[in-house]
Motif scaffolding. Structure first.
Motif, mmCIF file in Angstrom:
data_model
loop_
_atom_site.group_PDB
_atom_site.id
_atom_site.type_symbol
_atom_site.label_atom_id
_atom_site.label_comp_id
_atom_site.label_asym_id
_atom_site.label_seq_id
_atom_site.Cartn_x
_atom_site.Cartn_y
_atom_site.Cartn_z
ATOM 1 N N THR A 296 -22.480 126.388 74.636
ATOM 2 C CA THR A 296 -22.747 125.698 75.899
ATOM 3 C C THR A 296 -24.203 125.237 75.980
ATOM 4 O O THR A 296 -24.471 124.048 76.177
ATOM 5 N N ASN A 297 -25.134 126.128 75.793
ATOM 6 C CA ASN A 297 -26.540 125.802 76.020
ATOM 7 C C ASN A 297 -27.098 124.777 75.042
ATOM 8 O O ASN A 297 -27.978 123.982 75.411
ATOM 9 N N LEU A 298 -26.619 124.785 73.798
ATOM 10 C CA LEU A 298 -27.159 123.829 72.833
ATOM 11 C C LEU A 298 -26.602 122.425 73.028
ATOM 12 O O LEU A 298 -27.041 121.485 72.355
ATOM 13 N N ARG A 299 -25.666 122.255 73.954
ATOM 14 C CA ARG A 299 -25.257 120.901 74.351
ATOM 15 C C ARG A 299 -26.356 120.213 75.154
ATOM 16 O O ARG A 299 -26.399 118.985 75.244
ATOM 17 N N LEU A 300 -27.222 121.023 75.760
ATOM 18 C CA LEU A 300 -28.280 120.491 76.614
ATOM 19 C C LEU A 300 -29.484 120.055 75.788
ATOM 20 O O LEU A 300 -29.894 120.762 74.860
ATOM 21 N N VAL A 301 -30.070 118.921 76.156
ATOM 22 C CA VAL A 301 -31.276 118.451 75.490
ATOM 23 C C VAL A 301 -32.374 119.503 75.580
ATOM 24 O O VAL A 301 -33.120 119.720 74.624
ATOM 25 N N GLN A 302 -32.472 120.206 76.718
ATOM 26 C CA GLN A 302 -33.520 121.215 76.889
ATOM 27 C C GLN A 302 -33.200 122.535 76.205
ATOM 28 O O GLN A 302 -34.074 123.413 76.095
ATOM 29 N N GLY A 303 -31.966 122.719 75.725
ATOM 30 C CA GLY A 303 -31.599 123.955 75.051
ATOM 31 C C GLY A 303 -31.699 125.168 75.966
ATOM 32 O O GLY A 303 -31.354 125.100 77.138
#
Length: 359
Positions: A296-303
């Protein structure tokens, strides 16, 4: 619990590419479903920062039933909360838009998919780009301006120029958010059963880069693998998913997450009429939870932050993760900077490969 997801499984018709849990809408079933749903919503304790009505096509419900569902939801929306609903462009006539505004809906996701008549026909859609423009105008007139358009690219026989033109057409409208997805054909979809093939990975990547560049040139910033927003308009509900936060789910087949773990509600319309949302939890060990967090979190640009990972899983697991990550750091796919772990732009394009290395 900060987020509530409500699944409306009905659609006015079944799109040939769709593999979501859905049923053709019948008014009698709709009324019975909404009655049980309202019973469950009214029994909920407390308020939610975000509420999302998804499907299916929630707006295919009759206005009377939708009015009652929205009213029940509104009573559980925290002050300043995000209240979202999704629907097809042709759904958003002036009366529906006024109803949504009356009940505090402040974010709408429109299944536009394409501005190209040929592509819409390929996708089995019956609306036109003119319907999309009318929906936006009606929603804005009703005071709802936090609007998302879904865009699907890499369709059979779609050229790179056509994919880029779709992005430019969407971004030129008075909207705040665009979600761009390559066409994925699951086996259970109509097209999947007919053997229709997806575009190859090179085509998908090439068209995505064109779309990304087009959107970023018109003030839309990528903040998640498939999501672009103007400043201040990131989807708060989806951010909670991608930050691995808890969320409550109501309705058949809806997925949720709480202190006990991830669950899906039992599928079965008549079971739902009798018993409501019955949770079936997945078996999850520590490694499963770590993989979900990364997924889930690594889908975000901010990680994600090192401190949050250590707080959840401990120093030892952080050490293991750093060792696994070194390969992709050396390849320029991952970074660990100022206490945050994130994918590079190229890493986001190759996220599946990165995750396999980390798992």
């Amino acid at each position: 619990m900060s987020s509530l997801y409500i699944h409306i499984p009905f659609c006015p018709r079944i799109c040939p590419y769709c593999d979501f849990l859905k049923l053709c809408y019948f008014p009698d079933w709709g009324k019975r479903y909404c009655a049980k749903l309202i019973e469950e919503i009214r029994a909920l304790p407390g308020l939610f920062d975000t509420i999302y009505l998804g499907g299916g096509t929630p707006t295919c419900l009759g206005n009377e039933d939708l009015d009652r569902v929205l009213s029940a939801c509104q009573a559980h929306l925290a002050a300043g909360g995000e209240f979202s609903i999704e629907g097809n462009p042709e759904s958003f006539g002036k009366s529906l838009c006024a109803l949504l505004s009356l009940h505090g809906v402040n974010r709408v996701s429109i299944g536009a998919q394409s501005a190209n008549p040929k592509s819409l026909k390929t996708l089995g859609r019956t609306h036109s780009f003119g319907d999309v423009k009318r929906a936006i105008a009606n929603l804005r007139q009703a005071g709802i301006d936090n609007l998302n358009l879904d865009l699907i690219y890499a369709l059979p026989e779609e050229s790179d120029a056509e994919a880029e033109e779709d992005a430019l057409s969407f971004a030129g409208l008075p909207i705040a958010h665009i979600s761009a997805y390559s066409l994925i054909l699951e086996e259970n979809s109509v097209y999947g059963r007919k053997g229709v093939k997806e575009a190859d990975e090179d085509t998908q990547a090439r068209q995505f880069r064109l779309i990304k560049n087009a959107l970023e040139g018109l003030s839309f910033a990528q903040y998640e693998v498939s999501s672009f927003a103007k400043p201040g308009y990131q989807c708060r509900h989806n951010l909670n998913y991608w930050q691995d936060g808890f969320y409550l789910a109501l309705g058949i087949g809806a997925a949720g997450y709480d202190e006990k773990g991830h669950y899906k509600n039992r599928i079965g319309m008549f079971d739902y009429f009798d018993s409501g949302s019955v949770r079936e939890y997945e078996e999850e060990g520590k490694q499963d939870k770590i993989e979900t967090f990364l997924l889930t979190n690594l889908r975000l640009v901010q990680g994600f932050s090192q401190a949050e990972f250590i707080g959840r899983f401990g120093e030892e697991e952080w050490g293991k993760l750093k060792r696994k990550a070194q390969k992709d750091i050396d390849l320029g796919l991952l970074t660990i900077l100022e206490g945050r772990v994130s994918c590079t732009p190229r890493g986001l394009m190759l996220l599946d490969s990165v995750l396999l290395d980390l798992f």
